[in-house]
Design an enzyme around this catalytic site. Structure first.
Site, short mmCIF file in Angstrom:
data_model
loop_
_atom_site.label_atom_id
_atom_site.label_comp_id
_atom_site.label_asym_id
_atom_site.label_seq_id
_atom_site.Cartn_x
_atom_site.Cartn_y
_atom_site.Cartn_z
CG HIS A 97 0.51 -1.49 12.22
ND1 HIS A 97 1.60 0.04 12.14
CD2 HIS A 97 0.74 -1.58 10.73
CE1 HIS A 97 2.19 0.48 11.20
NE2 HIS A 97 1.56 -0.60 9.84
CE LYS B 3 -2.16 -0.94 4.09
NZ LYS B 3 -0.68 -2.29 4.25
CD GLU C 195 2.18 -6.03 8.85
OE1 GLU C 195 2.00 -4.63 8.65
OE2 GLU C 195 1.43 -7.53 8.76
#
Length: 437
Positions: free
Chosen positions: A216, A88, A292
């Site tokens: 996250h 993304k 990530e």
């Protein structure tokens, strides 16, 4: 080259260098020059083709060598943690090809991102479908493509997955403290710790396979200790699950890693210095650990060059003008040909502060140089008809003319990926170079 990375960059494994050199596509021209040299050549070509249509459009220079340096840096400082690039952040096809060739995994958030990654030859087991709330047809597509690892944070999602992909390998995304982050993703995602017991019980009742935990700490995290606290919470969930009969094998420490453009405050070195040891202390070697990273890889790799398409002199009321230093009372508004609805959407969506620098003035190339002229109070605006399309409300620039150029560095993260074509303006193209070889 970043001085603190010199030993890493000068001695990478030869097989890795060979992989990197083999990446450029025969269909895409990749220079082996500095960003300065590539930019200068591009502007000279524009000058020589003065009357060609759209010849002064804004453009990016994307440095594949910088992405490679960031990969070497990651492998040196966090060798145990496998990077799964957050597509993304920048789904540029050359970036994906490069990272795929280096063995990276990929964090995908939709069917289209999964498809794009598969299309560059990435195996399905190198993809994590890291979106806790997924469209049913996208779950079916993941099943068809054998993309088995996917996140969840609520019971309703478990029932959906049971219906459309009962053999999925599930990762429980827990809620952590992201109050010190620019983008607080916990507002939308993450299971509060008091709900974990219920979610684990629901998964058992549905006979679903949970393999691990993810979190996250937020995009643009400003506190490296947030990673430590989150890892400790994940360890507690591992223990809680083990007591219920689960055998977790995967920890996903998410994103939030700063890029090479961050020199002060929280840096990647500071994050690695706390994250690596706490993972090793709390999780044995047989637990696979992934992350990530997004902006970490690409933020510093892209520079955008914009053409000044208009200038407007600001006429101040007499009373205000008297209060301003008499030497530089002039103020100017500059209009450039990319803006908030295009590549500079990062100002709104990603809370970024962008800094204009003079690229060309009066046909004199000034990349990386100080223009020794008086600076004036200025604002910089994008090309659309919307008044929110402002890149810099207040900055200091020399007096520029339409046809001059500005450039902005560190524009690789959450920029062109979210650009629209509002008012009919095209997305800025990318010119590639490789400053490693």
């Amino acid at each position: 080259m970043h001085a603190n990375l010199e030993t890493v960059v000068l001695a990478p494994p030869y097989d890795m260098v060979d992989l990197f050199k083999s990446v450029p596509s025969p269909d895409v021209n990749v220079y082996n020059r500095s960003i300065c040299e590539v930019t200068k050549q591009r502007l000279e070509a524009i000058t020589n083709q003065q009357w060609e249509s759209d010849q002064e459009n804004a453009f990016f220079v994307g440095d594949l060598g910088e992405v490679f340096r960031q990969h070497l840096r990651w492998k040196s400082l966090l060798p145990r943690i496998e990077p799964f690039f957050a597509v993304k952040c920048n789904p540029d096809p050359m970036i994906l090809k490069l990272l795929a060739s280096l063995g990276c995994g990929f964090d995908c958030a939709s069917k289209q991102e999964i498809q794009q990654v598969l299309d560059v030859g990435v195996e399905s087991n190198r993809i994590v479908y890291a979106n806790p709330c997924k469209q049913a047809s996208f779950v079916r597509y993941a099943a068809q493509q054998n993309v088995s690892r996917m996140t969840f944070d609520n019971a309703e999602e478990l029932h959906k997955i049971k219906k459309f992909y009962p053999d999925a390998e599930l990762i429980l995304r827990i809620l952590t403290d992201d109050s010190q982050s620019l983008c607080q993703l916990g507002l939308k995602f993450g299971a509060p710790l008091h709900t974990v017991q219920h979610l684990l019980e629901t998964a058992q009742q549905l006979d679903l396979n949970i393999i691990g935990v993810s979190f996250h700490v937020g995009s643009g995290c400003l506190d490296e200790n947030a990673f430590c606290d989150a890892v400790i919470s994940a360890r507690n969930v591992f223990d809680q699950a083990a007591a219920m009969g689960f055998n977790f094998t995967l920890l996903d420490v998410g994103g939030g890693f700063p890029g090479a453009d961050v020199k002060n405050g929280i840096t990647f070195e500071k994050v690695a210095a706390v994250l690596g040891p706490v993972v090793d202390r709390l999780f044995p070697a047989d637990i696979r650990v992934i992350a990530e990273p997004g902006r970490y890889y690409v933020a510093s790799a892209f520079t955008i060059c914009t053409n000044i398409i208009g200038r407007r002199s600001v006429t101040l009321p007499p009373a205000v003008e008297e209060e301003i230093e008499k030497e530089t009372p002039e103020q100017y508004m500059y209009y450039v040909n990319d803006g908030m609805y295009g590549s500079f959407n990062c100002i709104i969506f990603d809370h970024q502060i962008v800094e204009p620098k003079v690229l060309m003035k009066n046909e004199v190339f000034t990349f990386g140089q100080d223009v020794c002229e008086p600076n004036f109070e200025s604002s910089v605006w994008g090309p659309t008809c919307d008044s929110i399309d402002c890149l810099n409300k207040s900055t200091r620039l020399p007096k520029l003319e339409p046809g001059d150029w500005l450039y902005y560095e560190n524009m690789g993260a959450y920029t062109v990926c979210a650009a629209s074509q509002f008012n009919g303006f095209k997305k800025s193209e990318v010119v590639y170079t490789n400053t490693f070889c």
